[in-house]
Motif scaffolding. Structure first.
Motif, PDB file in Angstrom:
ATOM      1  N   THR A 136     -27.975  62.516 -30.271  1.00  0.00           N
ATOM      2  CA  THR A 136     -27.317  61.239 -29.962  1.00  0.00           C
ATOM      3  C   THR A 136     -27.127  61.039 -28.459  1.00  0.00           C
ATOM      4  OG1 THR A 136     -25.149  62.287 -30.263  1.00  0.00           O
ATOM      5  CG2 THR A 136     -26.123  61.182 -32.180  1.00  0.00           C
ATOM      6  N   LYS A 137     -27.470  62.040 -27.655  1.00  0.00           N
ATOM      7  CA  LYS A 137     -27.389  61.887 -26.206  1.00  0.00           C
ATOM      8  C   LYS A 137     -28.310  62.898 -25.534  1.00  0.00           C
ATOM      9  CE  LYS A 137     -23.413  64.980 -25.580  1.00  0.00           C
ATOM     10  NZ  LYS A 137     -22.065  65.120 -24.996  1.00  0.00           N
ATOM     11  N   ASP A 138     -28.669  62.584 -24.291  1.00  0.00           N
ATOM     12  CA  ASP A 138     -29.451  63.493 -23.449  1.00  0.00           C
ATOM     13  C   ASP A 138     -30.774  63.896 -24.106  1.00  0.00           C
ATOM     14  OD1 ASP A 138     -27.344  63.400 -21.621  1.00  0.00           O
ATOM     15  OD2 ASP A 138     -26.345  65.119 -22.537  1.00  0.00           O
ATOM     16  N   PHE A 139     -31.579  62.908 -24.475  1.00  0.00           N
ATOM     17  CA  PHE A 139     -32.891  63.180 -25.052  1.00  0.00           C
ATOM     18  C   PHE A 139     -33.866  62.121 -24.565  1.00  0.00           C
ATOM     19  CE2 PHE A 139     -30.797  60.248 -27.926  1.00  0.00           C
ATOM     20  CZ  PHE A 139     -31.791  59.377 -28.331  1.00  0.00           C
ATOM     21  N   ALA A 140     -35.150  62.404 -24.757  1.00  0.00           N
ATOM     22  CA  ALA A 140     -36.186  61.413 -24.458  1.00  0.00           C
ATOM     23  C   ALA A 140     -36.622  60.764 -25.760  1.00  0.00           C
ATOM     24  CB  ALA A 140     -37.375  62.070 -23.775  1.00  0.00           C
ATOM     25  N   ALA A 141     -36.582  59.434 -25.790  1.00  0.00           N
ATOM     26  CA  ALA A 141     -37.061  58.670 -26.945  1.00  0.00           C
ATOM     27  C   ALA A 141     -38.538  58.355 -26.707  1.00  0.00           C
ATOM     28  CB  ALA A 141     -36.259  57.388 -27.104  1.00  0.00           C
ATOM     29  N   ILE A 142     -39.387  58.911 -27.559  1.00  0.00           N
ATOM     30  CA  ILE A 142     -40.827  58.686 -27.442  1.00  0.00           C
ATOM     31  C   ILE A 142     -41.228  57.707 -28.532  1.00  0.00           C
ATOM     32  CG2 ILE A 142     -43.089  59.763 -27.241  1.00  0.00           C
ATOM     33  CD1 ILE A 142     -40.960  60.792 -25.227  1.00  0.00           C
ATOM     34  N   MET A 143     -41.526  56.486 -28.135  1.00  0.00           N
ATOM     35  CA  MET A 143     -41.841  55.429 -29.090  1.00  0.00           C
ATOM     36  C   MET A 143     -43.315  55.528 -29.471  1.00  0.00           C
ATOM     37  SD  MET A 143     -38.748  54.441 -28.852  1.00  0.00           S
ATOM     38  CE  MET A 143     -38.752  53.099 -30.049  1.00  0.00           C
ATOM     39  N   THR A 144     -43.582  55.887 -30.733  1.00  0.00           N
ATOM     40  CA  THR A 144     -44.968  56.114 -31.142  1.00  0.00           C
ATOM     41  C   THR A 144     -45.611  54.889 -31.785  1.00  0.00           C
ATOM     42  OG1 THR A 144     -44.319  57.026 -33.298  1.00  0.00           O
ATOM     43  CG2 THR A 144     -44.537  58.576 -31.458  1.00  0.00           C
TER      44      THR A 144
END
Length: 203
Positions: A136-144
């Motif tokens: 829920t925090k401190d991550f990379a969202a990789i939109m595939t």
């Protein structure tokens, strides 16, 4: 790169990935991901598509395998804008690539996906991108996929967002090209994830 503790068929599959076929624009995106991985503390990647059924699972699994192969410490996740089920055609493509996969059954099975005898299995099932155990925090969202990217203009908690779109193999569902299309997408994602982690510093 080390594949010695992988299943033999999977190791051979990885050793023959056509990394030389990755185009310049794709390399730019993967290098952006590598920059995040090289600078983040305890990096986390959450691969997001619409149904968390095909591309996001393939990306999560191959990213974790590539990280293990290169000795990189990272945690991978996947989710969708809605939950459905891990698509059997995508599961079958991973099986053909050399993974060992256990299906416990049910409407949304929690598949155990293993890539080596002494390696703990990954548990893959469909879930929303903001649903536990996803970060829920401190991550990379990789939109595939572009659909999920449009539906989620903001992914709360993400410190990085990267658009790494893949063509959906479901376009071939129910056609004679079904297996080949899923295999092609599986190999493309594997190839790009191994290129990505070849650029990452070991942590």
């Amino acid at each position: 790169m080390n594949t010695a503790d992988f299943y033999p068929n999977l190791g051979r599959y990885i050793e023959n990935l056509p990394v030389h076929t990755i185009g310049a624009s794709r390399k730019t995106l993967l290098e952006e991901m590598a920059s995040y991985l090289n600078t983040a503390d305890a990096p986390k990647l959450n691969f997001i598509c619409t149904h968390n059924s095909r591309r996001s699972h393939l990306s999560q699994i191959w990213a974790q395998v590539a990280a293990h192969s290169y000795g990189v410490s990272v945690t991978t996740f996947s989710g969708g804008t809605e939950a459905t089920a891990f698509n059997p055609n995508a599961v079958a493509a991973l099986d053909r690539a050399g993974f060992q996969i256990t299906n416990p059954g049910g409407d949304n099975p929690k598949y155990e996906v293993t890539f080596g005898e002494e390696i703990d299995p990954m548990v893959n099932y469909s879930k929303k991108f903001d649903e536990a155990p996803n970060p829920t925090k401190d991550f990379a969202a990789i939109m595939t996929c572009s659909e999920a990217d449009a539906e989620c203009p903001v992914v709360f908690g993400a410190s990085k967002r990267i658009k790494l779109f893949y063509e959906d193999p479901k376009v071939a569902d129910g056609t004679p090209e079904e297996g080949a299309t899923y295999d092609e997408r599986c190999k493309q994602i594997a190839t790009e994830m191994f290129y990505l982690f070849s650029l990452v510093n070991k942590k």
